[in-house]
Scaffold this active site. Sequence first.
Site, PDB file in Angstrom:
ATOM      1  N   ARG A  41      42.019  58.109 -19.870  1.00  0.00           N
ATOM      2  CA  ARG A  41      40.824  57.888 -20.685  1.00  0.00           C
ATOM      3  C   ARG A  41      40.108  59.196 -21.021  1.00  0.00           C
ATOM      4  O   ARG A  41      39.481  59.306 -22.069  1.00  0.00           O
ATOM      5  CB  ARG A  41      39.867  56.941 -19.965  1.00  0.00           C
ATOM      6  CG  ARG A  41      40.377  55.511 -20.020  1.00  0.00           C
ATOM      7  CD  ARG A  41      39.463  54.548 -19.347  1.00  0.00           C
ATOM      8  NE  ARG A  41      39.873  53.187 -19.649  1.00  0.00           N
ATOM      9  CZ  ARG A  41      39.493  52.125 -18.960  1.00  0.00           C
ATOM     10  NH1 ARG A  41      38.669  52.256 -17.938  1.00  0.00           N
ATOM     11  NH2 ARG A  41      39.901  50.932 -19.308  1.00  0.00           N
ATOM     12  N   LYS A 202      45.801  32.555 -17.922  1.00  0.00           N
ATOM     13  CA  LYS A 202      45.033  31.328 -18.146  1.00  0.00           C
ATOM     14  C   LYS A 202      44.793  30.992 -19.617  1.00  0.00           C
ATOM     15  O   LYS A 202      44.469  31.863 -20.408  1.00  0.00           O
ATOM     16  CB  LYS A 202      43.669  31.453 -17.471  1.00  0.00           C
ATOM     17  CG  LYS A 202      43.771  31.494 -15.975  1.00  0.00           C
ATOM     18  CD  LYS A 202      42.397  31.671 -15.376  1.00  0.00           C
ATOM     19  CE  LYS A 202      42.429  31.478 -13.870  1.00  0.00           C
ATOM     20  NZ  LYS A 202      41.119  31.731 -13.281  1.00  0.00           N
ATOM     21  N   GLY A 355      44.442  44.400 -21.174  1.00  0.00           N
ATOM     22  CA  GLY A 355      44.689  45.426 -20.174  1.00  0.00           C
ATOM     23  C   GLY A 355      46.044  45.285 -19.501  1.00  0.00           C
ATOM     24  O   GLY A 355      46.795  46.261 -19.370  1.00  0.00           O
ATOM     25  N   GLY A 378      38.995  44.201 -22.537  1.00  0.00           N
ATOM     26  CA  GLY A 378      37.970  43.209 -22.869  1.00  0.00           C
ATOM     27  C   GLY A 378      37.516  43.319 -24.308  1.00  0.00           C
ATOM     28  O   GLY A 378      37.319  42.313 -24.996  1.00  0.00           O
TER      29      GLY A 378
HETATM   30  P1  ADP Z   1      45.845  40.693 -20.462  1.00  0.00           P
HETATM   31  O1  ADP Z   1      45.109  41.573 -19.486  1.00  0.00           O
HETATM   32  O2  ADP Z   1      46.962  41.409 -21.154  1.00  0.00           O
HETATM   33  O3  ADP Z   1      44.914  40.011 -21.420  1.00  0.00           O
HETATM   34  P2  ADP Z   1      45.874  38.472 -18.629  1.00  0.00           P
HETATM   35  O4  ADP Z   1      44.835  39.163 -17.823  1.00  0.00           O
HETATM   36  O5  ADP Z   1      45.485  37.271 -19.381  1.00  0.00           O
HETATM   37  O6  ADP Z   1      46.575  39.534 -19.633  1.00  0.00           O
HETATM   38  O7  ADP Z   1      47.083  38.034 -17.698  1.00  0.00           O
HETATM   39  C1  ADP Z   1      47.862  38.949 -16.975  1.00  0.00           C
HETATM   40  C2  ADP Z   1      48.385  38.330 -15.728  1.00  0.00           C
HETATM   41  O8  ADP Z   1      49.020  37.100 -15.981  1.00  0.00           O
HETATM   42  C3  ADP Z   1      49.418  39.202 -15.043  1.00  0.00           C
HETATM   43  O9  ADP Z   1      48.886  39.706 -13.846  1.00  0.00           O
HETATM   44  C4  ADP Z   1      50.587  38.259 -14.801  1.00  0.00           C
HETATM   45  O10 ADP Z   1      51.143  38.377 -13.515  1.00  0.00           O
HETATM   46  C5  ADP Z   1      49.949  36.896 -14.965  1.00  0.00           C
HETATM   47  N1  ADP Z   1      50.940  35.867 -15.322  1.00  0.00           N
HETATM   48  C6  ADP Z   1      51.791  35.862 -16.356  1.00  0.00           C
HETATM   49  N2  ADP Z   1      52.584  34.782 -16.323  1.00  0.00           N
HETATM   50  C7  ADP Z   1      52.247  34.096 -15.217  1.00  0.00           C
HETATM   51  C8  ADP Z   1      52.730  32.895 -14.605  1.00  0.00           C
HETATM   52  N3  ADP Z   1      53.722  32.199 -15.146  1.00  0.00           N
HETATM   53  N4  ADP Z   1      52.132  32.479 -13.458  1.00  0.00           N
HETATM   54  C9  ADP Z   1      51.125  33.184 -12.910  1.00  0.00           C
HETATM   55  N5  ADP Z   1      50.637  34.326 -13.437  1.00  0.00           N
HETATM   56  C10 ADP Z   1      51.185  34.778 -14.570  1.00  0.00           C
HETATM   57 MG    MG Z   2      43.950  41.069 -17.723  1.00  0.00          MG
END
Ligand code: ADP
Ligand code: MG
Length: 398
Positions: A41, A202, A355, A378
């Site tokens: 960063r 989620k 992230g 975010g």
């Molecule tokens: P981002 O930060 O890219 O927006 P999220 O924070 O929504 O992504 O989700 C990332 C997390 O989702 C990762 O730590 C990953 O391990 C988890 N994840 C992905 N697929 C699954 C799954 N099938 N079951 C549980 N966790 C999952």
């Molecule tokens: Mg995330």
Amino acid sequence: MNYHKKTVKDVDVKGKKVLLRCDFNVPMAKDGSGVITDDKRIRAALPTIQYLLDQGAAVIACSHMGKPKGEVKPELSLKPVAQRLSELLGKEVIMAEDVVGPDAQAKAKALQPGQIMLLENTRFEPGETKNDPALAKAMADMAEIYVSDAFGAVHRAHASTAGVADYLPAVSGFLIQKELDFIGGALANPKRPLVAILGGSKVSSKIGVINNLLEIADTIIIGGGMAYTFSAAQGGKVGDSLLEADWMDYANDMVKKAQEKGVKLLLPVDTVCGDKFAPDANIQIVKTGEIPDGWEGLDIGPETVKLYCDAVKDAGTVIWNGPMGVFEFPAFAKGTEAVAEALSKTEAITIIGGGDSAAAVQQLGYADKMTHISTGGGASLEFMEGKELPGVACLLDA
Ligand code: ADP
Ligand code: MG
């Protein structure tokens, strides 16, 4: 939101004091030694800083770090950042002992064109996260122009990210400009077909994004943990997979809405399950909706990989937010890796937001093959939700 904003190039900064909001919220070693474990960063802020210094501005840089909650916490001091920044710039970075206190004021007053100083952690001030006008004004009073380059913080209406713009002409730095051009461009005027790949853990955290992209995208691909809520909503057996039962109706609504709008919505057809949430879990591959009890879906399966890679092949633009599986465990990273590889081979404009998605692409070695990897998890999420970003909205329109 109008994201066509004036940039540092649109204002004359020569001989002016410039308040520059950076995102120096870098990870620090947990042992309190003050060692920065990743200076990405800080390096990302260099082009704007160097430009301002070259133009003969006196730069008053500021940032938050961590969550000191309005108190002075020595372990969250920006002193190590000043030192690293100084090494990277090859010149002295004057460190202030406070944010708007007597030391900062005196040092800002004495600052000469071509010099740079750094204020202490803006969140040492209780007014920062409350967007207190008095704090914003005190910061603004030290300078003549405000430049924001902290994309990672633009979704927050804080004193140093938005409030100061009430008192100073406010423009964007190069980092924010790039984010606005790529993400804003992809949302407002995408090269089609626009394919959105949404995954992560989620549904509930991605609803805003799904909703907004249903209005814009030609194809939406669903993977990651959220896929099991869709599967369960359609009557599938999901075993011990991540499930948000409260969101099942919503998942069905999304499927219906996509049909009505003519948006192609792709859901996994098979899944890689483990018998526990661990890197050494036993593995089996089953069809979607047929996950046995005691097993949980941790990645998209090989048939799904084929389907998804095919769907991005002829895309004009791909927006990706959320990994396809638990990529942190190599046994369940194959889906995410295959999608990353497919993106690296397309002619499409590829934009990575989120992230963990950015971390996954980096970790798997595809970072330099993407058109743009957002620097704000975010912030990019809220941007893709179509929300107004206070730290962008406050800047002068181009
Ligand atoms: P981002 O930060 O890219 O927006 P999220 O924070 O929504 O992504 O989700 C990332 C997390 O989702 C990762 O730590 C990953 O391990 C988890 N994840 C992905 N697929 C699954 C799954 N099938 N079951 C549980 N966790 C999952
Ligand atoms: Mg995330």
